[in-house]
Design a protein around this motif. Structure first.
Motif, short mmCIF file in Angstrom:
data_model
loop_
_atom_site.label_atom_id
_atom_site.label_comp_id
_atom_site.label_asym_id
_atom_site.label_seq_id
_atom_site.Cartn_x
_atom_site.Cartn_y
_atom_site.Cartn_z
N CYS A 54 0.84 -1.20 0.00
CA CYS A 54 0.00 0.00 0.00
C CYS A 54 0.87 1.25 0.00
O CYS A 54 0.34 2.37 -0.03
N GLN A 55 2.20 1.08 -0.01
CA GLN A 55 3.14 2.21 -0.05
C GLN A 55 4.50 1.68 -0.51
O GLN A 55 5.19 1.01 0.25
N PRO A 60 7.46 3.78 5.15
CA PRO A 60 6.00 3.82 5.15
C PRO A 60 5.35 2.45 5.05
O PRO A 60 4.36 2.18 5.75
N ALA A 61 5.89 1.56 4.22
CA ALA A 61 5.33 0.21 4.11
C ALA A 61 5.44 -0.51 5.45
O ALA A 61 4.51 -1.21 5.88
N ARG A 62 6.56 -0.34 6.12
CA ARG A 62 6.73 -0.97 7.43
C ARG A 62 5.77 -0.41 8.47
O ARG A 62 5.28 -1.14 9.33
N SER A 63 5.51 0.88 8.40
CA SER A 63 4.56 1.46 9.35
C SER A 63 3.17 0.87 9.14
O SER A 63 2.44 0.61 10.10
N GLY A 75 1.21 8.72 10.21
CA GLY A 75 2.13 9.85 10.13
C GLY A 75 3.45 9.51 9.48
O GLY A 75 4.24 10.41 9.17
N CYS A 76 3.70 8.23 9.22
CA CYS A 76 4.98 7.79 8.63
C CYS A 76 4.86 7.69 7.11
O CYS A 76 5.02 6.61 6.53
N TYR A 77 4.58 8.79 6.46
CA TYR A 77 4.29 8.76 5.03
C TYR A 77 5.54 8.73 4.16
O TYR A 77 5.46 8.55 2.95
N ARG A 78 6.73 8.91 4.76
CA ARG A 78 8.00 8.82 4.03
C ARG A 78 9.06 8.25 4.94
O ARG A 78 8.86 8.12 6.16
N ASN A 79 10.21 7.92 4.37
CA ASN A 79 11.33 7.47 5.18
C ASN A 79 11.79 8.60 6.11
O ASN A 79 11.59 9.79 5.83
#
Length: 464
Positions: A54-55, A60-63, A75-79
């Motif tokens: 989904c990212q 972000p994928a890990r979040s 809130g973790c939309y980027r590294n």
């Protein structure tokens, strides 16, 4: 009685790879024989044939996988963004229900290395690095333990991480445990921009089969695929070793194993790096599960997102799925005898960093929009998007012919635009404006026939 009940809980292991394409596996028709253990697992357990991130960005994928929420919600939309303080992860839920929890490998959800206890997502046992590609190299594996001390592990990195996982299993075999094993491979080694397979593993793949999208578009595939495939082969051997250790300890029958990846790899064919795009090469990943609830589940053809895996693991362990998780357990799909008409008919993807973009992928269509006035590092979303990509995956499965704006596809584009807007709202985003692409003609004589459009509309309305 309590001890007997505890023993009945299944152990859970997540075998998590980094940047692995779905078509590296034999069950997805890769002819190189790289993944015999994964293939057997998919055939004996449950194979999630249509599995997507989904990212398509590491952090972000890990979040999403840890929290069960879309990256814009956590809130973790980027590294480079840590999990916010107070975030509940899978580790918290499993601990609350009597499981031991352990994390080994790459984390990428903290602001520093070593990762302090407050930023470890609730995991009890810790042997990890926030950004493993910076703290280690192929034959120089360094991670940090619970006391934040550096631990150098012997062997090729995949073997070193696997050895640590086997030791954890052996030490915790008398208690139900949730173990997350996060490999760096087959991700590139950043400081060298290469794919360092174990010595000798890359030579077996030189000049062999290449996925059609890479054969058509080139990128860095000719240079990097041999090493990439060698890493995939080594990961599959690690999966086999892990399962052998469970078998030797009489734990295999009561252990659920999830194999999946954070995103794919387009080898610089879609932009200047490896993953941040809407294309299947970036978003489609291998996913399979085996163990209680999943043995004999067969092949699931419904479209499944990474966001669906956290509730699946909790559901399989008998733990109530919290309301804030935004996916759905796939366990009902494993028990059905035919297609599930209530399951979502598309997956939703958020894309960040090099751009701010959103996409949906149905069984047939790929539709993506981008925010041209936004910076993907600073902005998590936008109030205005422009149409960027449309692919007919039946006619063009490798996404080589962008149909956005083509006059014969205006009706289907309008429907996909509305579906994307609805999925953005469901994910917690404010409904934006999507500006339609200018209408154009296509040099290729291809069009959507009336019956195809009618069938597509009926299927979508039935879903609602």
């Amino acid at each position: 009685m309590i001890q007997e009940k505890e023993k009945q809980k299944p152990n859970i292991i997540v075998f998590f790879t980094d940047q692995q394409r779905w078509d590296t596996t034999g069950v997805h028709d890769n002819p190189l024989g790289l993944t015999p253990n994964y293939d057997r697992m998919a055939q004996n357990g449950t194979h999630v044939y249509n599995s997507f991130t989904c990212q398509p960005v590491c952090g972000p994928a890990r979040s999403c996988l840890q929290t069960g929420m879309y990256a814009t919600q956590s809130g973790c939309y980027r590294n480079g963004i840590s999990l916010p303080e107070g975030s509940k992860t899978l580790a918290h839920y499993f601990r609350e229900h009597g499981f031991r929890t352990g994390y080994i490998g790459k984390w990428h959800l903290a602001g520093q290395d070593p990762v302090p206890e407050s930023e470890r997502g609730g995991y009890e046992y810790w042997l990890a690095s926030n950004v493993l590609e910076y703290s280690s190299d192929a034959y120089d594996t360094v991670m940090y333990n619970n006391e934040m001390k550096a631990v150098k592990l012997p062997g090729y990195r995949v073997d070193a991480v696997t050895d640590a996982a086997i030791r954890y299993i052996d030490d915790n075999q008398n208690d139900p445990f949730f173990l997350f094993v996060s490999y760096l491979e087959p991700h590139h080694q950043n400081h060298l921009d290469n794919y360092p397979a174990p010595l000798g593993y890359n030579r077996q793949n030189i000049g062999n089969w290449m996925p059609p999208d890479l054969a058509a578009l080139g990128g860095s595939a000719a240079q990097h695929l041999p090493g990439y495939y060698g890493m995939v082969r080594k990961l599959d051997e690690a999966l086999g070793r892990l399962m052998d250790s469970l078998r030797s300890l009489n734990l295999l029958e009561n252990t659920i194993i999830l194999f999946t990846s954070d995103h794919g790899n387009h080898f610089k064919t879609r932009n200047a790096e490896y993953k941040r795009s809407c294309h299947d090469s970036s978003i489609r990943v291998p996913t399979a599960l085996v163990g209680p609830g999943f043995n004999g589940g067969g092949r699931i053809h419904e479209l499944v997102s990474l966001i669906d895996l956290p509730p699946t693991l909790l559901d399989a362990a008998g733990i109530p799925v919290p309301a804030q998780m935004q996916g759905h357990s796939i366990l009902p799909l494993c028990r059905k005898s035919g297609p599930d008409t209530d399951w979502d008919k598309e997956i939703f993807v958020q894309i960040s960093e090099d751009k701010v973009a959103r996409a949906i992928r149905t069984e047939r269509w790929k539709y993506s929009v981008t925010a041209k006035e936004r910076n993907g590092w600073h902005d998590s979303g936008s109030d205005v998007y422009e149409e960027e990509f449309l692919y007919d995956l039946h006619a063009d499965p490798y996404e080589l012919d962008n149909l956005i704006g083509v006059e014969w596809y205006q009706q289907i584009t309008e429907q996909l635009r509305e579906r994307l807007l609805q999925r953005m709202e469901r994910a917690g985003e404010t409904r934006p404006v999507i500006n339609a692409s200018p209408v154009r003609t296509s040099a290729i004589d291809r069009r959507v026939e009336i019956h195809e459009l009618r069938d597509h509309t009926i299927n979508w309305k039935y879903q609602q």
